[in-house]
Design a protein around this motif. Structure first.
Motif, short mmCIF file in Angstrom:
data_model
loop_
_atom_site.label_atom_id
_atom_site.label_comp_id
_atom_site.label_asym_id
_atom_site.label_seq_id
_atom_site.Cartn_x
_atom_site.Cartn_y
_atom_site.Cartn_z
N ALA A 48 59.88 20.94 3.91
CA ALA A 48 59.47 22.35 3.92
C ALA A 48 59.44 22.89 5.35
CB ALA A 48 58.09 22.48 3.28
N ALA A 49 58.97 22.07 6.28
CA ALA A 49 58.92 22.53 7.68
C ALA A 49 60.32 22.74 8.23
CB ALA A 49 58.15 21.51 8.53
N MET A 50 61.29 22.02 7.69
CA MET A 50 62.69 22.21 8.11
C MET A 50 63.34 23.39 7.39
SD MET A 50 64.18 18.37 7.96
CE MET A 50 64.26 17.29 9.38
N GLY A 51 62.63 23.95 6.41
CA GLY A 51 63.17 25.10 5.66
C GLY A 51 64.10 24.71 4.54
N VAL A 52 64.01 23.44 4.11
CA VAL A 52 64.85 22.99 2.99
C VAL A 52 63.98 22.44 1.87
CG1 VAL A 52 66.86 22.54 4.43
CG2 VAL A 52 65.21 20.69 4.02
N ARG A 53 64.62 22.08 0.75
CA ARG A 53 63.87 21.56 -0.40
C ARG A 53 63.63 20.06 -0.29
NH1 ARG A 53 67.42 25.68 -3.48
NH2 ARG A 53 68.98 24.45 -2.41
N ASP A 54 62.66 19.61 -1.11
CA ASP A 54 62.31 18.18 -1.14
C ASP A 54 63.25 17.46 -2.10
OD1 ASP A 54 60.93 15.82 -0.77
OD2 ASP A 54 59.24 16.37 -2.04
N ASN A 55 64.55 17.61 -1.86
CA ASN A 55 65.57 17.00 -2.73
C ASN A 55 66.59 16.22 -1.90
OD1 ASN A 55 64.55 19.56 -4.13
ND2 ASN A 55 65.63 18.53 -5.79
N ASN A 56 66.12 15.64 -0.81
CA ASN A 56 67.02 14.93 0.10
C ASN A 56 68.10 15.85 0.66
OD1 ASN A 56 66.58 12.32 -2.18
ND2 ASN A 56 65.84 12.20 -0.08
N GLU A 57 67.74 17.12 0.86
CA GLU A 57 68.70 18.03 1.50
C GLU A 57 68.81 17.73 2.99
OE1 GLU A 57 68.56 21.81 -1.56
OE2 GLU A 57 67.50 22.01 0.33
N ALA A 58 67.69 17.36 3.61
CA ALA A 58 67.76 16.90 5.01
C ALA A 58 68.28 15.47 4.96
CB ALA A 58 66.37 16.93 5.64
N SER A 59 69.16 15.13 5.87
CA SER A 59 69.71 13.77 5.88
C SER A 59 68.65 12.80 6.40
CB SER A 59 70.93 13.70 6.79
OG SER A 59 70.52 13.75 8.14
N TRP A 60 68.85 11.53 6.13
CA TRP A 60 67.83 10.55 6.53
C TRP A 60 67.74 10.44 8.05
CZ3 TRP A 60 68.38 5.59 8.79
CH2 TRP A 60 69.69 5.16 8.99
N THR A 61 68.82 10.70 8.75
CA THR A 61 68.73 10.61 10.22
C THR A 61 68.02 11.85 10.78
OG1 THR A 61 70.96 11.51 10.44
CG2 THR A 61 70.73 9.11 10.55
N GLN A 62 68.11 12.97 10.07
CA GLN A 62 67.34 14.15 10.50
C GLN A 62 65.84 13.88 10.33
OE1 GLN A 62 69.47 17.03 8.04
NE2 GLN A 62 70.35 17.97 9.87
N VAL A 63 65.48 13.21 9.24
CA VAL A 63 64.08 12.83 9.03
C VAL A 63 63.65 11.85 10.14
CG1 VAL A 63 62.47 11.65 7.46
CG2 VAL A 63 64.18 13.24 6.54
N LEU A 64 64.54 10.92 10.45
CA LEU A 64 64.26 9.93 11.49
C LEU A 64 63.98 10.59 12.84
CD1 LEU A 64 64.36 6.86 11.02
CD2 LEU A 64 66.68 6.87 11.90
N ASP A 65 64.71 11.64 13.14
CA ASP A 65 64.49 12.35 14.41
C ASP A 65 63.08 12.95 14.46
OD1 ASP A 65 66.97 11.75 15.40
OD2 ASP A 65 67.90 13.66 14.81
N VAL A 66 62.64 13.53 13.34
CA VAL A 66 61.28 14.09 13.28
C VAL A 66 60.26 12.97 13.49
CG1 VAL A 66 59.58 15.25 11.79
CG2 VAL A 66 61.98 15.97 11.75
N LEU A 67 60.50 11.85 12.81
CA LEU A 67 59.58 10.70 12.90
C LEU A 67 59.46 10.18 14.32
CD1 LEU A 67 60.53 8.57 9.83
CD2 LEU A 67 58.28 9.48 10.33
N GLU A 68 60.58 10.19 15.01
CA GLU A 68 60.57 9.70 16.39
C GLU A 68 59.61 10.54 17.24
OE1 GLU A 68 64.32 8.26 17.92
OE2 GLU A 68 63.91 9.29 19.80
#
Ligand code: SPV
Ligand code: MG
Length: 291
Positions: A48-68
């Protein structure tokens, strides 16, 4: 103490502990400063903070960048909401490798199919993963971790998908045997009936994690009585920020002035403090040539 060890302790301690949701470096810092002992990196909130849905629309490496950013900003452990592991066993084990490199303490994977749907979406029945396939995924993740304290939490979506207690227990037991460190049992009921029935039959075979977003009126003491180990407050920083941003955007839009708004928002100095501006100023004195 290592972050993995901290999370392991939270999960295994008989006392009820809590993870608070964060979705970026700033919210992760605020969760730590508040006093929480761990962070839930929520898939719903990050998407949601990325402006997309919770349907794996963000790629896993994009999630990884946030986590970092979240991990660098904090010293308490982060449990990642790893959805379905972003693919099959091979994708899930590569995820573990990358999480360990970023000092993420553990990951929770759910027994649904990729691309996942948020558990509270009622639009269609949610198909579950094949049990054997999901067990293979858990095994591959546990075999991949190099830090013995890294936590793999298996999330049972049987109740969410409309199945009963028997299916929930069958799945939880299979995941335990596959090597999961804890079970997250999820429910979208507004009462605690499903969780209660599960806890009574599960009898502490592995630690249990819950997400009481929908049964939030249940007193927290009840979770402790039932033997729950860890509670996740899953999306409340995100939801608070939505209201705060709507309010201030609306106010400034209509008033075309900052006069009324200024007193109700964080000061610029507070932003600087959260960014640790002081540390850089000290480093500049130390490392830059004096003029
Ligand atoms: C999340 O926070 O993304 C979760 C919890 O998975 S829930 O939204 O309750 O499914
Ligand atoms: Mg999620």
């Amino acid at each position: 103490m290592k972050k993995t060890r901290q999370l392991k302790r939270l999960i295994h301690s008989p006392n009820l502990d809590f993870l608070m949701e964060a979705h970026n470096g700033l919210s992760a810092k605020i969760v730590e400063e508040t006093g929480f002992k761990g962070i839930w990196a929520s898939g719903l909130s990050i998407s949601a903070a990325m402006g997309v849905r919770d349907n794996n629309e963000a790629s896993w490496t994009q999630v990884l960048d946030v986590l970092e950013f979240m991990s660098d900003a904090t010293s308490i452990p982060i449990l990642l909401d790893g959805d379905t592991g972003f693919g099959n066993f091979n994708n899930a084990r590569r995820l573990v490798k990358k999480l360990e490199q970023r000092q993420i303490a553990g990951v929770c994977i759910e027994d649904k199919q990729f691309p996942k749907n948020n558990s509270f979406l009622n639009s269609k029945a949610q198909p579950l993963a094949d049990i054997d396939e999901f067990c293979g995924k858990i095994k591959a993740m546990k075999d991949t971790q190099t830090d013995k304290d890294f936590m793999v939490v298996a999330r049972v979506e049987a109740f969410i998908a409309g199945w009963g207690l028997e299916e929930a227990l069958r799945r939880a037991e299979a995941y335990r045997q596959a090597g999961a460190d804890a079970i997250l049992i999820h429910s979208k009921r507004s009462d605690i009936e499903e969780i209660e029935s599960f806890m009574k039959e599960w009898k502490g075979r592995l630690p249990v994690v819950i997400v009481p977003t929908k049964y939030y009126t249940t007193p927290t003491s009840r979770f402790q009585e039932l033997g729950v180990n860890l509670v996740i407050w899953a999306n409340h920083n995100l939801r608070a920020s939505i209201n705060a941003m709507k309010k201030i955007s609306g106010q400034i839009f209509w008033e075309e002035s900052l006069v009324q708004a200024e007193g109700s928002i964080a000061t610029i100095e507070e932003v600087f403090r959260l960014q640790k501006v002081d540390e850089l100023q000290e480093a500049e004195r130390k490392y830059l040539p004096s003029t």
